[in-house]
Design an enzyme around this catalytic site. Structure first.
Site, PDB file in Angstrom:
ATOM      1  N   GLN A 119       0.846  -1.193   0.000  1.00 39.48           N
ATOM      2  CA  GLN A 119       0.000   0.000   0.000  1.00 39.48           C
ATOM      3  C   GLN A 119       0.884   1.246   0.000  1.00 39.48           C
ATOM      4  OE1 GLN A 119      -2.461   1.655   3.355  1.00 39.48           O
ATOM      5  NE2 GLN A 119      -4.157   0.827   2.152  1.00 39.48           N
ATOM      6  N   TYR A 193      -8.095  11.096   3.294  1.00 38.59           N
ATOM      7  CA  TYR A 193      -6.672  11.309   3.049  1.00 38.59           C
ATOM      8  C   TYR A 193      -6.498  12.204   1.817  1.00 38.59           C
ATOM      9  CZ  TYR A 193      -5.507   7.892   6.638  1.00 38.59           C
ATOM     10  OH  TYR A 193      -5.379   7.246   7.839  1.00 38.59           O
ATOM     11  N   ARG A 241      -7.958   1.785  -2.257  1.00 33.73           N
ATOM     12  CA  ARG A 241      -8.764   1.904  -1.035  1.00 33.73           C
ATOM     13  C   ARG A 241      -9.748   3.047  -1.270  1.00 33.73           C
ATOM     14  NH1 ARG A 241     -10.436  -1.030   3.223  1.00 33.73           N
ATOM     15  NH2 ARG A 241      -9.744  -0.337   5.266  1.00 33.73           N
ATOM     16  N   ARG A 331     -15.946  -5.043  10.170  1.00 34.55           N
ATOM     17  CA  ARG A 331     -16.469  -5.967  11.179  1.00 34.55           C
ATOM     18  C   ARG A 331     -17.088  -7.214  10.535  1.00 34.55           C
ATOM     19  NH1 ARG A 331     -19.424  -3.939  16.246  1.00 34.55           N
ATOM     20  NH2 ARG A 331     -18.007  -5.480  17.151  1.00 34.55           N
ATOM     21  N   CYS A 377     -11.790 -10.439  18.364  1.00 27.13           N
ATOM     22  CA  CYS A 377     -11.533  -9.002  18.503  1.00 27.13           C
ATOM     23  C   CYS A 377     -12.728  -8.401  19.240  1.00 27.13           C
ATOM     24  CB  CYS A 377     -11.395  -8.368  17.124  1.00 27.13           C
ATOM     25  SG  CYS A 377     -11.529  -6.570  17.098  1.00 27.13           S
ATOM     26  N   CYS A 396      -2.323  -5.174  19.755  1.00 21.47           N
ATOM     27  CA  CYS A 396      -3.682  -5.671  19.941  1.00 21.47           C
ATOM     28  C   CYS A 396      -3.945  -5.878  21.427  1.00 21.47           C
ATOM     29  CB  CYS A 396      -3.883  -6.982  19.188  1.00 21.47           C
ATOM     30  SG  CYS A 396      -5.514  -7.728  19.454  1.00 21.47           S
ATOM     31  N   GLU A 446     -11.641 -19.143  41.770  1.00 19.26           N
ATOM     32  CA  GLU A 446     -12.496 -17.976  41.541  1.00 19.26           C
ATOM     33  C   GLU A 446     -13.629 -17.957  42.563  1.00 19.26           C
ATOM     34  OE1 GLU A 446     -14.724 -14.885  40.659  1.00 19.26           O
ATOM     35  OE2 GLU A 446     -12.722 -15.169  39.787  1.00 19.26           O
ATOM     36  N   LYS A 464     -21.599  -5.118  23.283  1.00 18.80           N
ATOM     37  CA  LYS A 464     -20.387  -5.635  23.920  1.00 18.80           C
ATOM     38  C   LYS A 464     -20.355  -7.160  23.897  1.00 18.80           C
ATOM     39  CE  LYS A 464     -17.767  -3.390  26.040  1.00 18.80           C
ATOM     40  NZ  LYS A 464     -17.865  -2.678  27.331  1.00 18.80           N
TER      41      LYS A 464
END
Length: 680
Positions: A119, A193, A241, A331, A377, A396, A446, A464
């Site tokens: 890229q 950009y 892109r 996603r 993720c 990450c 625990e 979430k």
């Protein structure tokens, strides 16, 4: 002679279409998956070549099964932007060095039958980061328009600077070809950009041949393409892109999902026409997303955005231009959704960015049907975008090895130890996982009846859900590694004193801070409200604390029943003003959603007591009552490390990890645990 056995016929797999070869230009790709380009901060050296971290990072994703690797942005040296090195790689600063280090990387990637695109960026323009602007200089742009991040006004890029940049793009692409890259991707008529600024009339107010009509505004992008094809050959693939829609309401103001608004940037009609022109001129594929720096939570979607959020826009492009290859991001980390995107004509390839940070083996695991082993993720963006902004490094949150594959490996233990892990929140789970992988013998205790600690409550809102998937992943990992886990087992001082463990990991997490407000109204703590919001639905609810938890709880209540009237009482000037680290995109979208969803905010206010009428608060020298039927406190957490003295007294070596050491977030709980567990 023994007769040959009959070959086993494998049953059709639900995701088989994703693993069929695909022809992109003259490239035959082994599957339909691409690694999305992500800012490769920390992966280059001072001479513009790739360092060991960068090489190992990309090779790991090729080894993980991804058919097409697309590097993050590299520079072709725009003379109007003096970007310091080594921020990212450059294909023109030291060509010999770039070619040598590129070949070292591309040869290894090709060994896995993967292809790789370089890229190349002609520039940032008005969105260049402030720390990249030298004192006394002005950022460039098509026209004198506001800089995205400061009060500066950009200067107009000269025609000579445009021509030099075009020539450099050709040189850079040729060096990429010599370095073994299978093609290039131009960065980008997307996200606002430099090339995108030239393409959008809001930013481009020029009257020369680079302004005015759409064709003129796309001239810069066309000349870059033509220079590369001239330099590298017509058959050398060049992808783009591209964002067909900008989602800009105004300067630095983005639109909400589903919001009706006037597009100030590029709308879909012009986006489709631009895609038509660009591909007619010779771009071989469109790598599609939506958004801009003025609507950044579209280009870098947080968990508050829907999964597959770009699919409706991609479908419009494919319907209008069915022969144009489209790579779809946004996603798409679900195999079934990816199959639908291919079979129903949304796209031709699926692009994975952050999912491949979280798990470089994502593609191989899907192909093997082992989706339960994919580390999810969670779209927090703390390790990727957050680290890029703060430390110029791509990492990450849930995978501490991402971006550090070259020097942060899990190695077998020299002398296996028995380790008592107290607490099964993120820190305890990660410590137990890594210790077991190294050959140690961890045992987890625990006090609660579930794994996950405070993340169980934090993951209750629908947006979430990936937090709960992460907990499930840890549960599966510990089961596979045969780590004993004892739930509903509160460790006592006596248990510590009698253990035969060689080491103790104290990961007992944190507890909510409490606030005494009287008993005139029901007062609930945020964790309890998240776990069971039933008593709050449809009521007037005052939330004390406008940090991350308070704001997410407010959205959760509105999501469950929009008739619920929610007021946030915040001691600071604004919500999220006193929260821990949050990536800009996540912070901005959550902040904007609070207003958009009709949550009222009372700032600079301090909760005093409940009354029959509601919650009495102090605002400067005045008192006012926030009408409410119930109150929820969300004023943060404090470390819970009550067993430190007992562990100290036992003289067993120990570490305190996660919130028990310092209240922070999921990323630092996991990272600290990984650091300690890999060195024990």
């Amino acid at each position: 002679m023994t007769a040959l056995s009959t070959p086993t016929v494998r049953a059709p797999h639900a995701h088989d279409i994703l693993f069929e070869p695909y022809q992109l230009g003259n490239l035959r790709l082994k599957n339909r998956f691409a690694m999305a380009p992500m800012g490769p901060l920390g992966f280059s050296d001072a001479d513009g070549g790739w360092n060991a971290r960068g090489i190992e990072y990309y090779v790991a994703r090729a080894k993980g099964g991804t058919g097409l690797i697309i590097t993050g942005v590299t520079f072709c040296e725009n003379p109007g932007e003096d970007v310091p090195r080594p921020s990212v790689a450059s294909s023109v600063v030291n060509p010999g060095h770039f070619i040598r280090t590129s070949n070292e990387m591309t040869e290894r990637i090709h060994a896995y039958d993967a292809k790789i695109l370089l890229q190349i960026s002609p520039g940032f323009g008005r969105v260049i980061m402030p720390n990249f602007i030298k004192p006394g200089n002005l950022p460039i742009a098509p026209s004198p328009i506001p800089h995205r991040w400061t009060d500066l006004t950009c200067r107009e890029m000269t025609v000579e600077e445009i021509h030099t940049t075009v020539k450099n793009a050709g040189k850079g692409a040729l060096n990429g070809k010599r370095g073994g890259f299978d093609g290039v991707q131009i960065h980008a008529v997307h996200e606002g950009y430099l090339l995108d600024q030239f393409a959008i009339s809001m930013f481009n107010q020029r009257t020369d041949s680079y302004g005015g009509s759409l064709e003129n505004r796309l001239r810069f992008a066309r000349e870059v393409l033509e220079e590369i094809k001239t330099t590298c050959g017509d058959d050398y693939p060049v992808t783009l892109r591209f964002s067909p829609k900008s989602m800009i309401k105004d300067w630095r103001v983005g639109a909400m999902p589903g919001e009706v608004f006037e597009e100030k940037g590029r709308d879909m009609e012009e986006g489709i026409e631009a895609a038509r022109l660009l591909t007619d001129w010779g771009y071989d594929a469109i790598d599609l997303d939506i958004g801009s720096y003025d609507a950044w939570y579209w280009s870098h979607p947080p968990m508050y955005q829907a999964k597959g959020l770009y699919m409706p826009y991609s479908k419009q492009v494919k319907d209008a231009l069915p022969d144009v290859p489209v790579i779809l991001a946004g996603r798409m980390d679900d195999g079934d959704r990816a199959v639908r995107a291919i079979t129903e004509g949304f796209a031709d390839m699926i692009s994975l960015g952050r999912p491949l940070l979280a798990d470089p083996e994502w593609v191989n695991k899907l192909r093997a049907g082992r989706t339960e082993t994919i580390r999810p993720c969670i779209s927090c963006q703390e390790g990727c975008m957050g680290r890029i902004q703060a430390y110029a490094a791509l990492n990450c949150a849930v995978n501490p090895e991402a971006g550090r594959e070259a020097d942060h490996k899990i190695r077998p233990a020299i002398r296996p130890k028995k380790v008592m892990v107290i607490g099964a929140g993120m820190a305890g789970l990660e410590a137990a996982r890594v210790l077991a992988e190294r050959g140690h013998k961890p045992e987890v205790f625990e006090a609660g009846d579930r794994l996950g600690g405070v993340v169980v409550a934090g993951g209750m809102p629908s947006f979430k859900e990936d937090d709960h998937d992460l907990i499930a992943w840890y549960a599966g990992q510990l089961e596979e590694l045969q780590v004993p886990v004892h739930l509903s087992t509160a460790v006592t001082e006596q248990m510590i004193g009698s253990t035969d463990a060689d080491h103790v990991i104290l990961a007992t997490g944190s507890a909510p801070r409490r606030l005494e407000l009287g008993d005139a109204l029901p007062v609930t703590e945020a964790i309890d409200a998240l776990l069971d919001p039933s008593s709050l639905i449809g009521k007037r609810v005052a939330i004390v604390g406008g940090g991350l938890t308070g704001c997410e709880l407010a959205l959760h209540l509105k999501e469950l029943d929009d008739t619920t009237q929610v007021t946030i009482v915040e001691a600071g000037d604004d919500v999220l003003s006193m929260s821990g680290p949050l990536c800009h995109a996540n912070h901005d979208m959550l902040h904007d959603l609070v207003t958009y969803k009709g949550v009222e905010v009372v700032a600079n206010a301090f909760a005093q007591r409940t009354t029959a009428a509601g919650l009495e608060v102090a605002v400067q020298d005045a008192r006012l009552t926030v009408e409410a039927d119930a109150v929820v406190t969300a004023i943060g957490y404090q470390s819970s490390a009550r067993l430190v003295d007992a562990v100290n007294a036992s003289r067993i070596p120990f570490h305190v990890l996660g919130d028990a050491r310092k209240v922070s977030n999921i990323m630092y709980a996991i990272w600290d645990a990984f650091e300690v567990a890999t060195e024990l």
